[in-house]
Scaffold this motif. Structure first.
Motif, PDB file in Angstrom:
ATOM      1  N   UNK A   1       0.960  -1.119   0.195  1.00 33.95           N
ATOM      2  CA  UNK A   1      -0.001  -0.023  -0.185  1.00 33.95           C
ATOM      3  C   UNK A   1       0.877   1.128   0.013  1.00 33.95           C
ATOM      4  N   UNK A   2       1.854   1.136   0.746  1.00 39.98           N
ATOM      5  CA  UNK A   2       2.857   2.351   0.848  1.00 39.98           C
ATOM      6  C   UNK A   2       3.701   2.465  -0.499  1.00 39.98           C
ATOM      7  N   UNK A   3       3.992   1.365  -0.920  1.00 39.67           N
ATOM      8  CA  UNK A   3       4.760   1.598  -2.046  1.00 39.67           C
ATOM      9  C   UNK A   3       4.038   1.978  -3.318  1.00 39.67           C
TER      10      UNK A   3
ATOM     11  N   UNK B   1      10.380  -1.692   8.515  1.00 36.69           N
ATOM     12  CA  UNK B   1      10.040  -1.914   7.094  1.00 36.69           C
ATOM     13  C   UNK B   1       9.773  -0.713   6.183  1.00 36.69           C
ATOM     14  N   UNK B   2       9.018   0.011   7.040  1.00 37.06           N
ATOM     15  CA  UNK B   2       8.885   1.621   6.477  1.00 37.06           C
ATOM     16  C   UNK B   2      10.035   2.417   5.927  1.00 37.06           C
ATOM     17  N   UNK B   3      11.036   2.178   6.956  1.00 40.05           N
ATOM     18  CA  UNK B   3      12.431   2.936   6.615  1.00 40.05           C
ATOM     19  C   UNK B   3      13.083   2.017   5.351  1.00 40.05           C
ATOM     20  N   UNK B   4      12.973   0.892   5.169  1.00 42.03           N
ATOM     21  CA  UNK B   4      13.239   0.252   4.101  1.00 42.03           C
ATOM     22  C   UNK B   4      12.843   0.522   2.734  1.00 42.03           C
ATOM     23  N   UNK B   5      11.476   0.705   2.893  1.00 46.17           N
ATOM     24  CA  UNK B   5      10.652   1.347   1.640  1.00 46.17           C
ATOM     25  C   UNK B   5      10.972   2.553   1.506  1.00 46.17           C
ATOM     26  N   UNK B   6      11.091   3.358   2.461  1.00 43.37           N
ATOM     27  CA  UNK B   6      11.504   4.985   2.288  1.00 43.37           C
ATOM     28  C   UNK B   6      12.760   4.820   1.557  1.00 43.37           C
ATOM     29  N   UNK B   7      13.859   3.989   2.208  1.00 42.94           N
ATOM     30  CA  UNK B   7      15.247   3.973   1.706  1.00 42.94           C
ATOM     31  C   UNK B   7      15.324   3.868  -0.129  1.00 42.94           C
ATOM     32  N   UNK B   8      14.479   2.669  -0.278  1.00 46.88           N
ATOM     33  CA  UNK B   8      14.568   2.177  -1.982  1.00 46.88           C
ATOM     34  C   UNK B   8      13.696   3.303  -2.568  1.00 46.88           C
ATOM     35  N   UNK B   9      13.180   4.369  -2.049  1.00 50.08           N
ATOM     36  CA  UNK B   9      12.307   5.094  -3.065  1.00 50.08           C
ATOM     37  C   UNK B   9      12.898   6.821  -2.789  1.00 50.08           C
ATOM     38  N   UNK B  10      14.566   6.896  -3.033  1.00 48.99           N
ATOM     39  CA  UNK B  10      15.201   7.877  -2.890  1.00 48.99           C
ATOM     40  C   UNK B  10      15.619   8.523  -1.466  1.00 48.99           C
ATOM     41  N   UNK B  11      15.448   7.675  -0.745  1.00 49.31           N
ATOM     42  CA  UNK B  11      15.859   8.066   0.722  1.00 49.31           C
ATOM     43  C   UNK B  11      14.823   9.195   1.145  1.00 49.31           C
ATOM     44  N   UNK B  12      13.638   8.761   1.072  1.00 48.57           N
ATOM     45  CA  UNK B  12      12.688   9.616   1.734  1.00 48.57           C
ATOM     46  C   UNK B  12      12.701   9.601   3.382  1.00 48.57           C
ATOM     47  N   UNK B  13      12.467  10.740   4.109  1.00 48.68           N
ATOM     48  CA  UNK B  13      12.414  10.581   5.524  1.00 48.68           C
ATOM     49  C   UNK B  13      11.198   9.764   6.079  1.00 48.68           C
ATOM     50  N   UNK B  14      11.381   9.104   7.159  1.00 52.62           N
ATOM     51  CA  UNK B  14      10.188   8.469   7.870  1.00 52.62           C
ATOM     52  C   UNK B  14      10.124   9.325   8.958  1.00 52.62           C
ATOM     53  N   UNK B  15       9.085   9.676   9.175  1.00 54.75           N
ATOM     54  CA  UNK B  15       8.499  10.698  10.524  1.00 54.75           C
ATOM     55  C   UNK B  15       7.722  10.005  11.702  1.00 54.75           C
ATOM     56  N   UNK B  16       7.984   9.862  12.727  1.00 58.38           N
ATOM     57  CA  UNK B  16       7.210   9.143  13.653  1.00 58.38           C
ATOM     58  C   UNK B  16       6.865  10.195  14.549  1.00 58.38           C
ATOM     59  N   UNK B  17       5.245  10.160  14.913  1.00 57.87           N
ATOM     60  CA  UNK B  17       4.655  10.997  16.195  1.00 57.87           C
ATOM     61  C   UNK B  17       4.418   9.639  17.173  1.00 57.87           C
ATOM     62  N   UNK B  18       5.504   9.780  18.043  1.00 58.93           N
ATOM     63  CA  UNK B  18       5.350   8.902  19.209  1.00 58.93           C
ATOM     64  C   UNK B  18       4.425   9.102  20.276  1.00 58.93           C
ATOM     65  N   UNK B  19       3.786  10.333  20.288  1.00 58.23           N
ATOM     66  CA  UNK B  19       2.721  10.949  21.306  1.00 58.23           C
ATOM     67  C   UNK B  19       3.361  10.963  22.438  1.00 58.23           C
ATOM     68  N   UNK B  20       3.233   9.816  23.336  1.00 61.57           N
ATOM     69  CA  UNK B  20       3.818   9.906  24.759  1.00 61.57           C
ATOM     70  C   UNK B  20       5.279   9.409  24.680  1.00 61.57           C
TER      71      UNK B  20
END
Ligand SMILES: *Cc1c(COP(=O)(O)O)cnc(C)c1O
Length: 466
Positions: free
Chosen positions: A207-209, A240-259
């Motif tokens: 879905x992400x890809x 896994x998201x980081x891997x997908x992002x890396x294989x798409x031009x090194x997109x950053x992955x941002x996480x809102x961890x809340x607490x």
């Protein structure tokens, strides 16, 4: 009769010259006293016209004015006893600060401080540098900065990295927190285009890809703080998201961890909340989290990540609009330093962790003591008993975690649970409990001393609400 009463009303000047109000004028803003006198007279005039007044007594008018002014001068923000059992109660101000943080606030507020002054260089400094190295050490990130709260952190991260471009996020993570933080709205206000992928309960890597395109700026992951999707579910792990992002031009992955948490809560026998350090290690370019949730500090939004991203955030003009003040930074620094202590000292000095890790024995002792004091104080009509129960962490932290606790249940033969709760709320120091199954209860988890949850007076002599 009405006309006669109206004519007998004293003038504003006469009232201001009365002994009672003249004394008040010595210490209080004159305009406040004059405005209040006018208002009291206006109301009295209306009452006279309505036929509700039999005589005019200037002394009583002055007295009413004085009372009203005293009420205006009373503090609105008052100490409340938290007997709700919710450790991070947003309506009661979330984290109770450590004495170290309180000392730091006092120091920062009572005199000049080196907020933006580099003492080693004698030159202008950067306020976030007061806590940046601490945040780096505690999370393993390359860099860090601080804004007003976590909502602001998400806003500025998205605006910095994805203004005018697409943010890919799972439908299962489009959260609303506390009614006013809705991720889709924050994404829109950041100037980004929301690109939802997957379904509410299941989102897969493909879905992400499939969603990533030339307009994609980043992949966003949000901690579904206050709810859990259970049953037939699937999500994509950060790694896994980081891997997908890396294989798409090194997109950053941002996480809102809340607490988020800076320590492994399982060390204290609790369910584990995701640790910021682990998310940084897993490859998130940026992680955001709150200062006043599990961290146990002041309201703040903490942003940790790569040097390149944090530098960009610092240059965003929004950073100036969302920056924190010296009191927050002082409390934050002192709170973060507690995390450099051993786990035992941390749990005894950080109130949030102390409340969360309280044992059955301590809670039972508090409940027995409170029940005894309440029985003596409340008198006839009331029944007090101690029961086992469950408290919650609050603020979306560990929503599924069940903290066993001890409750003191207070019921009355003719008052409803709500009426009983009002007796406690109207105490000089209001006592906030909770109502469950039509019973009012005091949860000992968040109570410091048993005597704190005993009202000073009960019954007809309780102050009525105004
Ligand atoms: C609590 C929370 C927020 C909002 O944080 P504040 O510090 O209250 O602004 C945002 N995202 C998540 C996932 C949260 O749990």
């Amino acid at each position: 009769m009405t006309q006669k009463l109206l004519r007998s009303l004293p003038s504003v000047d006469e009232l201001l010259r009365s002994k009672r109000l003249k004394g008040l004028m010595d210490s209080v803003d004159h305009a406040l006293v004059a405005d209040t006198v006018r208002r009291v007279l206006d109301e009295l005039r209306a009452e006279i016209r309505g036929g509700a007044v039999a005589e005019v007594n200037p002394e009583r008018i002055a007295e009413a004015t004085e009372q009203r002014i005293r009420r205006i001068l009373e503090p609105r923000l008052r100490r409340v006893i938290n007997a709700t059992g919710t450790v991070l109660h947003t309506n009661l101000g979330r984290a109770v600060l450590s004495s170290e943080a309180l000392d730091a606030i006092l120091l920062a507020g009572s005199g000049p401080v080196n907020l933006e002054y580099d003492l080693s260089q004698g030159a202008r400094g950067e306020r976030d540098s007061l806590v940046e190295d601490l945040l780096m050490r505690l999370t393993g990130a390359e860099a860090a900065c601080v804004v007003n709260n976590n909502a602001a952190a998400v806003l500025i991260v998205l605006n910095t990295l994805a203004d005018g471009r697409e943010v890919v996020i799972s439908r299962g993570e489009l959260i609303e927190i506390g009614g006013s933080f809705r991720l889709p709205e924050i994404i829109a206000k950041s100037g980004c285009v929301l690109k939802e992928v997957g379904t509410t309960n299941r989102t897969h890597s493909r879905d992400y890809v499939d969603a990533i395109g030339p307009e994609t700026a980043l992949i966003f992951k949000a901690h579904t703080s206050n709810y859990r999707v259970v049953g037939f579910t699937a999500g994509v792990e950060l790694g896994a998201l980081v891997e997908i992002a890396a294989s798409h031009g090194g997109l950053p992955v941002v996480e809102d961890l809340g607490s988020g948490s800076l320590v492994d809560l399982s060390v204290y026998g609790m369910e584990k909340e995701p640790m910021v350090r682990e998310r940084v290690e897993a490859g998130a370019a940026v992680v955001t989290f709150s200062g006043d949730k599990l961290l146990g500090g002041p309201q703040a939004g903490l942003i940790v990540g790569t040097k390149a991203v944090i530098e960009k955030i610092r240059k965003n003009p929004l950073k100036r609009a969302l920056r924190v003040d010296k009191l927050t930074l002082a409390a934050l620094e002192a709170t973060l330093k507690l995390y450099l202590l051993d786990p035992h000292s941390l749990a005894s000095r950080l109130p949030v962790l102390r409340f969360l890790t309280r044992g059955d024995e301590e809670l039972g002792r508090l409940a027995d003591e409170a029940a005894k004091l309440l029985e003596d104080r409340l008198g006839s009509g009331y029944t007090v008993k101690v029961e086992k129960g469950v408290s919650v962490v609050g603020s979306g932290s560990l929503p599924a975690h069940r903290l066993t606790t001890m409750l003191v249940i207070v019921t009355h033969e003719s008052k409803s649970a709500r009426e009983v709760s009002m007796v406690f709320l109207q105490n000089t120091t209001p006592i906030a409990g909770r109502i469950k199954d039509e019973r009012f209860m005091l949860d000992m988890r968040t109570v410091e001393r048993a005597v704190d949850c005993v009202p000073e007076t009960v019954g007809d002599n309780v102050r009525t609400s105004r």
